[in-house]
Design a protein around this motif. Structure first.
Motif, PDB file in Angstrom:
ATOM      1  N   ALA A   1      45.299  35.620   2.533  1.00  0.00           N
ATOM      2  CA  ALA A   1      44.565  36.427   3.505  1.00  0.00           C
ATOM      3  C   ALA A   1      44.668  35.823   4.898  1.00  0.00           C
ATOM      4  CB  ALA A   1      43.102  36.554   3.081  1.00  0.00           C
ATOM      5  N   VAL A   2      44.627  34.499   4.981  1.00  0.00           N
ATOM      6  CA  VAL A   2      44.744  33.822   6.274  1.00  0.00           C
ATOM      7  C   VAL A   2      46.107  34.112   6.909  1.00  0.00           C
ATOM      8  CG1 VAL A   2      44.933  31.557   7.384  1.00  0.00           C
ATOM      9  CG2 VAL A   2      43.119  31.980   5.727  1.00  0.00           C
ATOM     10  N   LEU A   3      47.167  34.010   6.119  1.00  0.00           N
ATOM     11  CA  LEU A   3      48.513  34.252   6.641  1.00  0.00           C
ATOM     12  C   LEU A   3      48.668  35.694   7.113  1.00  0.00           C
ATOM     13  CD1 LEU A   3      50.752  32.344   4.060  1.00  0.00           C
ATOM     14  CD2 LEU A   3      49.651  31.483   6.127  1.00  0.00           C
ATOM     15  N   ALA A   4      48.186  36.634   6.313  1.00  0.00           N
ATOM     16  CA  ALA A   4      48.292  38.045   6.689  1.00  0.00           C
ATOM     17  C   ALA A   4      47.526  38.308   7.979  1.00  0.00           C
ATOM     18  CB  ALA A   4      47.764  38.927   5.558  1.00  0.00           C
ATOM     19  N   HIS A   5      46.344  37.747   8.088  1.00  0.00           N
ATOM     20  CA  HIS A   5      45.520  37.942   9.288  1.00  0.00           C
ATOM     21  C   HIS A   5      46.199  37.354  10.520  1.00  0.00           C
ATOM     22  CE1 HIS A   5      42.041  38.328  11.849  1.00  0.00           C
ATOM     23  NE2 HIS A   5      41.976  37.020  12.022  1.00  0.00           N
ATOM     24  N   MET A   6      46.724  36.150  10.383  1.00  0.00           N
ATOM     25  CA  MET A   6      47.369  35.512  11.533  1.00  0.00           C
ATOM     26  C   MET A   6      48.608  36.282  11.974  1.00  0.00           C
ATOM     27  SD  MET A   6      45.551  33.008  12.508  1.00  0.00           S
ATOM     28  CE  MET A   6      46.729  32.307  13.667  1.00  0.00           C
ATOM     29  N   ASN A   7      49.428  36.702  11.031  1.00  0.00           N
ATOM     30  CA  ASN A   7      50.686  37.364  11.385  1.00  0.00           C
ATOM     31  C   ASN A   7      50.489  38.804  11.851  1.00  0.00           C
ATOM     32  OD1 ASN A   7      52.368  35.129  10.810  1.00  0.00           O
ATOM     33  ND2 ASN A   7      52.278  35.593   8.626  1.00  0.00           N
ATOM     34  N   GLU A   8      49.462  39.458  11.353  1.00  0.00           N
ATOM     35  CA  GLU A   8      49.232  40.848  11.741  1.00  0.00           C
ATOM     36  C   GLU A   8      48.369  40.973  12.992  1.00  0.00           C
ATOM     37  OE1 GLU A   8      47.569  42.726   8.311  1.00  0.00           O
ATOM     38  OE2 GLU A   8      49.330  42.299   7.048  1.00  0.00           O
ATOM     39  N   ASP A   9      47.376  40.112  13.118  1.00  0.00           N
ATOM     40  CA  ASP A   9      46.415  40.246  14.218  1.00  0.00           C
ATOM     41  C   ASP A   9      46.529  39.179  15.295  1.00  0.00           C
ATOM     42  OD1 ASP A   9      45.361  42.429  12.829  1.00  0.00           O
ATOM     43  OD2 ASP A   9      43.946  41.159  11.730  1.00  0.00           O
ATOM     44  N   HIS A  10      47.188  38.059  14.977  1.00  0.00           N
ATOM     45  CA  HIS A  10      47.252  36.962  15.944  1.00  0.00           C
ATOM     46  C   HIS A  10      48.672  36.405  16.066  1.00  0.00           C
ATOM     47  CE1 HIS A  10      42.891  36.904  16.311  1.00  0.00           C
ATOM     48  NE2 HIS A  10      42.820  36.954  14.987  1.00  0.00           N
ATOM     49  N   ALA A  11      49.649  37.304  16.093  1.00  0.00           N
ATOM     50  CA  ALA A  11      51.044  36.874  16.201  1.00  0.00           C
ATOM     51  C   ALA A  11      51.279  36.098  17.489  1.00  0.00           C
ATOM     52  CB  ALA A  11      51.968  38.081  16.129  1.00  0.00           C
ATOM     53  N   GLU A  12      50.587  36.495  18.552  1.00  0.00           N
ATOM     54  CA  GLU A  12      50.755  35.804  19.824  1.00  0.00           C
ATOM     55  C   GLU A  12      50.267  34.357  19.733  1.00  0.00           C
ATOM     56  OE1 GLU A  12      51.704  35.289  23.953  1.00  0.00           O
ATOM     57  OE2 GLU A  12      52.399  36.541  22.292  1.00  0.00           O
ATOM     58  N   ALA A  13      49.191  34.130  18.990  1.00  0.00           N
ATOM     59  CA  ALA A  13      48.684  32.775  18.807  1.00  0.00           C
ATOM     60  C   ALA A  13      49.703  31.926  18.047  1.00  0.00           C
ATOM     61  CB  ALA A  13      47.347  32.800  18.064  1.00  0.00           C
ATOM     62  N   CYS A  14      50.339  32.503  17.036  1.00  0.00           N
ATOM     63  CA  CYS A  14      51.370  31.768  16.290  1.00  0.00           C
ATOM     64  C   CYS A  14      52.506  31.352  17.222  1.00  0.00           C
ATOM     65  CB  CYS A  14      51.909  32.625  15.148  1.00  0.00           C
ATOM     66  SG  CYS A  14      50.704  32.991  13.840  1.00  0.00           S
ATOM     67  N   ARG A  15      52.902  32.272  18.083  1.00  0.00           N
ATOM     68  CA  ARG A  15      53.977  31.969  19.035  1.00  0.00           C
ATOM     69  C   ARG A  15      53.558  30.863  19.990  1.00  0.00           C
ATOM     70  NH1 ARG A  15      55.640  33.206  24.116  1.00  0.00           N
ATOM     71  NH2 ARG A  15      53.753  34.389  24.548  1.00  0.00           N
ATOM     72  N   LEU A  16      52.311  30.901  20.452  1.00  0.00           N
ATOM     73  CA  LEU A  16      51.823  29.885  21.375  1.00  0.00           C
ATOM     74  C   LEU A  16      51.702  28.517  20.698  1.00  0.00           C
ATOM     75  CD1 LEU A  16      49.092  31.892  23.319  1.00  0.00           C
ATOM     76  CD2 LEU A  16      51.306  31.113  24.181  1.00  0.00           C
ATOM     77  N   TYR A  17      51.268  28.498  19.438  1.00  0.00           N
ATOM     78  CA  TYR A  17      51.213  27.223  18.706  1.00  0.00           C
ATOM     79  C   TYR A  17      52.586  26.556  18.731  1.00  0.00           C
ATOM     80  CZ  TYR A  17      46.858  28.948  16.500  1.00  0.00           C
ATOM     81  OH  TYR A  17      45.604  29.438  16.245  1.00  0.00           O
ATOM     82  N   ALA A  18      53.618  27.354  18.433  1.00  0.00           N
ATOM     83  CA  ALA A  18      54.973  26.806  18.331  1.00  0.00           C
ATOM     84  C   ALA A  18      55.516  26.386  19.689  1.00  0.00           C
ATOM     85  CB  ALA A  18      55.907  27.820  17.676  1.00  0.00           C
ATOM     86  N   THR A  19      55.359  27.251  20.690  1.00  0.00           N
ATOM     87  CA  THR A  19      55.998  26.993  21.982  1.00  0.00           C
ATOM     88  C   THR A  19      55.210  26.033  22.861  1.00  0.00           C
ATOM     89  OG1 THR A  19      54.978  28.988  22.919  1.00  0.00           O
ATOM     90  CG2 THR A  19      57.173  29.212  21.944  1.00  0.00           C
ATOM     91  N   LYS A  20      53.892  26.166  22.876  1.00  0.00           N
ATOM     92  CA  LYS A  20      53.071  25.361  23.787  1.00  0.00           C
ATOM     93  C   LYS A  20      52.591  24.045  23.181  1.00  0.00           C
ATOM     94  CE  LYS A  20      53.339  28.420  27.049  1.00  0.00           C
ATOM     95  NZ  LYS A  20      54.130  28.148  28.269  1.00  0.00           N
ATOM     96  N   LEU A  21      52.297  24.054  21.886  1.00  0.00           N
ATOM     97  CA  LEU A  21      51.787  22.829  21.259  1.00  0.00           C
ATOM     98  C   LEU A  21      52.876  21.992  20.606  1.00  0.00           C
ATOM     99  CD1 LEU A  21      48.469  24.106  19.616  1.00  0.00           C
ATOM    100  CD2 LEU A  21      48.833  23.119  21.893  1.00  0.00           C
ATOM    101  N   LEU A  22      53.961  22.656  20.184  1.00  0.00           N
ATOM    102  CA  LEU A  22      55.029  21.938  19.480  1.00  0.00           C
ATOM    103  C   LEU A  22      56.337  21.910  20.255  1.00  0.00           C
ATOM    104  CD1 LEU A  22      54.303  23.268  15.878  1.00  0.00           C
ATOM    105  CD2 LEU A  22      53.665  21.049  16.841  1.00  0.00           C
ATOM    106  N   GLY A  23      56.381  22.560  21.410  1.00  0.00           N
ATOM    107  CA  GLY A  23      57.570  22.498  22.269  1.00  0.00           C
ATOM    108  C   GLY A  23      58.779  23.238  21.753  1.00  0.00           C
ATOM    109  N   ALA A  24      58.569  24.263  20.923  1.00  0.00           N
ATOM    110  CA  ALA A  24      59.687  25.007  20.349  1.00  0.00           C
ATOM    111  C   ALA A  24      60.164  26.103  21.299  1.00  0.00           C
ATOM    112  CB  ALA A  24      59.264  25.625  19.017  1.00  0.00           C
ATOM    113  N   ALA A  25      61.357  26.603  21.022  1.00  0.00           N
ATOM    114  CA  ALA A  25      61.888  27.731  21.781  1.00  0.00           C
ATOM    115  C   ALA A  25      61.074  28.979  21.470  1.00  0.00           C
ATOM    116  CB  ALA A  25      63.356  27.952  21.425  1.00  0.00           C
TER     117      ALA A  25
END
Length: 240
Positions: free
Chosen positions: A165-189
């Motif tokens: 349920a957590v994964l579905a919620h994050m990917n469906e409703d908070h995709a932008e947050a997932c992108r920010l975690y990767a790019t801003k906190l982990l320095g990813a492309a």
């Protein structure tokens, strides 16, 4: 080796294990006992134990059915000289698992396997670790115990059960947050990063075949605490 301000062997090993998507699997040939090495895709259980999806028609699976002892190496696929990158060698035994969570977690990380995961000759295996050897650069070579790289989940049953349920919620409703975690906190492309895993110690993000581990500042045991943690991390990412 004791942890230093810029290097913690346990943290380094956990990151390699959780971010690994393929590795070299060594098994033993029946009769001769000769070592046999093959390339396999990997995922992890909630506690970090390696998961495999392999066919009984493959040599390595026939070897495991005769002798379950295996060694699995995962490396960080560093650009340039691969020997300059980190890698972990894990010793253990591989056994078939019918746990539906093993299937789900594997296919979340290896979606292309969905097309053959149901074939009669394929089964999911979980590796019970006996020891771990970490090579993380010159002078950074450490033997670790399974408890050093695995994540206790006995006290986090509610969180483990809520993971789909957590994964579905994050990917469906908070995709932008997932992108920010990767790019801003982990320095990813930049890209369409997805959340593919969650456990008491961190979040797993993935873009195509690239995976990243976002460790939590402190251990999380319940979904409501996780919700606040993810909100806090999103705020930090936006501020960055």
């Amino acid at each position: 080796m004791e942890p230093t301000p810029d290097f913690n062997p346990k943290v380094a090993a956990k990151r390699l294990l959780r971010e690994g998507r393929s590795g070299a699997l060594a098994t033993l040939m029946p009769g001769s006992g000769d070592p046999y090495c093959s390339l396999v895709n990997v995922a992890t259980a909630a506690d970090g134990a390696p998961l495999l999806l392999i066919s009984r028609l493959a040599v390595h699976t026939k070897n495991i059915l005769a002798d379950p002892r295996v060694s699995l190496m995962i490396d960080e696929r560093k650009e340039g000289d691969p020997l300059q990158g980190g890698r972990i060698m894990m010793l253990g035994t591989a056994v078939v698992t019918d746990d539906p969570n093993a299937r789900r977690r594997y296919l979340d990380r290896q979606p292309e396997a969905e097309m053959f995961a149901g074939f009669a000759d394929f089964s999911f295996y979980q590796v019970a670790l006996k020891g771990v050897h970490l090579v993380a650069g010159f002078g950074r070579i450490v033997d670790l115990k399974p408890a050093d790289v695995l994540t206790p989940t006995d006290d986090a049953g509610e969180l483990v059960a809520a993971e789909p349920a957590v994964l579905a919620h994050m990917n469906e409703d908070h995709a932008e947050a997932c992108r920010l975690y990767a790019t801003k906190l982990l320095g990813a492309a930049d890209g369409a990063w997805r959340c593919v895993g969650c456990d008491p110690e961190g979040l797993e993000l993935q873009l195509d075949r690239v995976a990243l581990r976002l460790p939590f500042p402190q251990r999380v045991r319940a979904p409501d605490v996780l919700r606040q943690m993810l909100k806090q991390l999103a705020e930090e990412a936006r501020a960055a």
